[in-house]
Design a protein around this motif. Structure first.
Motif, mmCIF file in Angstrom:
data_model
loop_
_atom_site.group_PDB
_atom_site.id
_atom_site.type_symbol
_atom_site.label_atom_id
_atom_site.label_comp_id
_atom_site.label_asym_id
_atom_site.label_seq_id
_atom_site.Cartn_x
_atom_site.Cartn_y
_atom_site.Cartn_z
ATOM 1 N N GLY A 156 58.591 19.199 -13.109
ATOM 2 C CA GLY A 156 59.571 20.200 -12.713
ATOM 3 C C GLY A 156 59.041 21.155 -11.660
ATOM 4 N N SER A 157 59.361 22.420 -11.810
ATOM 5 C CA SER A 157 59.026 23.404 -10.777
ATOM 6 C C SER A 157 57.526 23.691 -10.701
ATOM 7 N N SER A 158 56.783 23.407 -11.758
ATOM 8 C CA SER A 158 55.342 23.672 -11.731
ATOM 9 C C SER A 158 54.565 22.598 -10.974
ATOM 10 N N TRP B 123 52.221 19.998 -9.836
ATOM 11 C CA TRP B 123 50.960 19.448 -10.336
ATOM 12 C C TRP B 123 50.064 20.510 -10.966
ATOM 13 N N SER B 124 50.628 21.582 -11.486
ATOM 14 C CA SER B 124 49.800 22.667 -12.030
ATOM 15 C C SER B 124 49.036 22.251 -13.284
ATOM 16 N N GLN B 125 49.506 21.237 -14.014
ATOM 17 C CA GLN B 125 48.832 20.780 -15.231
ATOM 18 C C GLN B 125 47.925 19.571 -14.985
ATOM 19 N N VAL B 126 47.878 19.094 -13.753
ATOM 20 C CA VAL B 126 47.104 17.884 -13.434
ATOM 21 C C VAL B 126 45.714 18.279 -12.932
ATOM 22 N N PRO B 127 44.664 17.792 -13.595
ATOM 23 C CA PRO B 127 43.315 18.131 -13.143
ATOM 24 C C PRO B 127 43.085 17.665 -11.707
ATOM 25 N N ILE B 128 42.291 18.372 -10.992
ATOM 26 C CA ILE B 128 41.908 18.132 -9.599
ATOM 27 C C ILE B 128 43.073 18.420 -8.657
ATOM 28 N N LEU B 129 44.246 17.868 -8.915
ATOM 29 C CA LEU B 129 45.388 18.057 -8.022
ATOM 30 C C LEU B 129 45.968 19.464 -8.112
ATOM 31 N N SER B 130 45.693 20.179 -9.188
ATOM 32 C CA SER B 130 46.212 21.543 -9.332
ATOM 33 C C SER B 130 45.559 22.503 -8.342
ATOM 34 N N SER C 156 47.382 22.552 -2.541
ATOM 35 C CA SER C 156 48.691 23.159 -2.304
ATOM 36 C C SER C 156 49.805 22.142 -2.581
ATOM 37 N N PRO C 157 50.788 22.494 -3.422
ATOM 38 C CA PRO C 157 51.851 21.543 -3.770
ATOM 39 C C PRO C 157 52.629 20.962 -2.576
ATOM 40 N N PRO C 158 52.984 21.754 -1.541
ATOM 41 C CA PRO C 158 53.692 21.126 -0.415
ATOM 42 C C PRO C 158 52.852 20.080 0.319
ATOM 43 N N ILE C 159 51.575 20.371 0.482
ATOM 44 C CA ILE C 159 50.684 19.405 1.151
ATOM 45 C C ILE C 159 50.538 18.156 0.292
ATOM 46 N N LEU C 160 50.349 18.350 -0.999
ATOM 47 C CA LEU C 160 50.203 17.227 -1.922
ATOM 48 C C LEU C 160 51.479 16.391 -1.972
ATOM 49 N N LEU C 161 52.620 17.056 -1.994
ATOM 50 C CA LEU C 161 53.903 16.348 -2.006
ATOM 51 C C LEU C 161 54.073 15.510 -0.748
ATOM 52 N N ALA C 162 53.711 16.065 0.395
ATOM 53 C CA ALA C 162 53.830 15.326 1.654
ATOM 54 C C ALA C 162 52.880 14.126 1.679
#
Length: 179
Positions: free
Chosen positions: A30-32, A34-41, A44-50
């Motif tokens: 949801g809105s969080s 990758w905040s619960q995923v180790p290393i990926l947290s 930055s979510p926009p960079i990771l999403l891209a």
């Protein structure tokens, strides 16, 4: 036990594709993201999403051609244990099992499944298109099962592990007949 089955399911998905399971994990949170995923947290979510969206698209399109399968196998062979460990830790974060053990189990399962794919690729001189579509579908289903139906996802992962063992035996028998 449920967490272990969910870990097996998510790690098996990482044994088939790299970015697609990570992208699905982030979107399912949801809105969080990758905040619960180790290393990926820590990324930055926009960079990771891209990045994950682009690599998922590459996986989806390149896996349909022989040259693309070869390219993807090189990347996936080295990255599948890492992604398998991350996926296992992301799914089973509430278990009493030590995180290093979850990471080792997840990474090992992902590596074994990736090695089986590489073996079948070279044995068949390329994977047939129906098998690639089956991999894509199974990868998405395993991630969804890891969250919603861990018993079924874990059972599918164990069946895939059984298939890997049977494949190794078949390759050994084939090798002995050739020599």
């Amino acid at each position: 036990m449920i967490e272990i089955l969910a870990t097996l399911s998510a790690s098996a998905a990482a044994g088939m594709r790299i970015a697609t399971p990570l992208l699905l994990i982030g979107l399912l949170q949801g809105s969080s993201l990758w905040s619960q995923v180790p290393i990926l947290s820590h990324i930055s979510p926009p960079i990771l999403l891209a990045c994950l969206s682009c690599w998922s698209l590459v996986e989806l399109l390149a896996s349909k051609k022989l040259w693309g399968q070869r390219l993807l196998q090189l990347v996936q062979l080295f990255m599948s244990p890492v992604v398998g460990a991350i996926m296992g830790l992301a799914v089973a974060n509430a278990t009493a099992t030590p995180s290093w053990m979850i990471g080792c189990i997840g990474g090992s399962l992902a590596l074994v499944l990736q090695l089986v794919q590489v073996g079948w690729f070279y044995r068949l001189c390329g994977l047939p298109l129906w098998a690639v579509f089956l991999q894509d579908t199974l990868c998405v289903a395993l991630v969804l099962f890891a969250f919603d139906a861990p018993w079924q996802g874990g059972l599918i992962a164990l069946i895939l592990l059984w298939f890997a063992v049977r494949s190794a035996k078949q390759w050994y028998d084939w090798y002995r007949q050739k020599s």
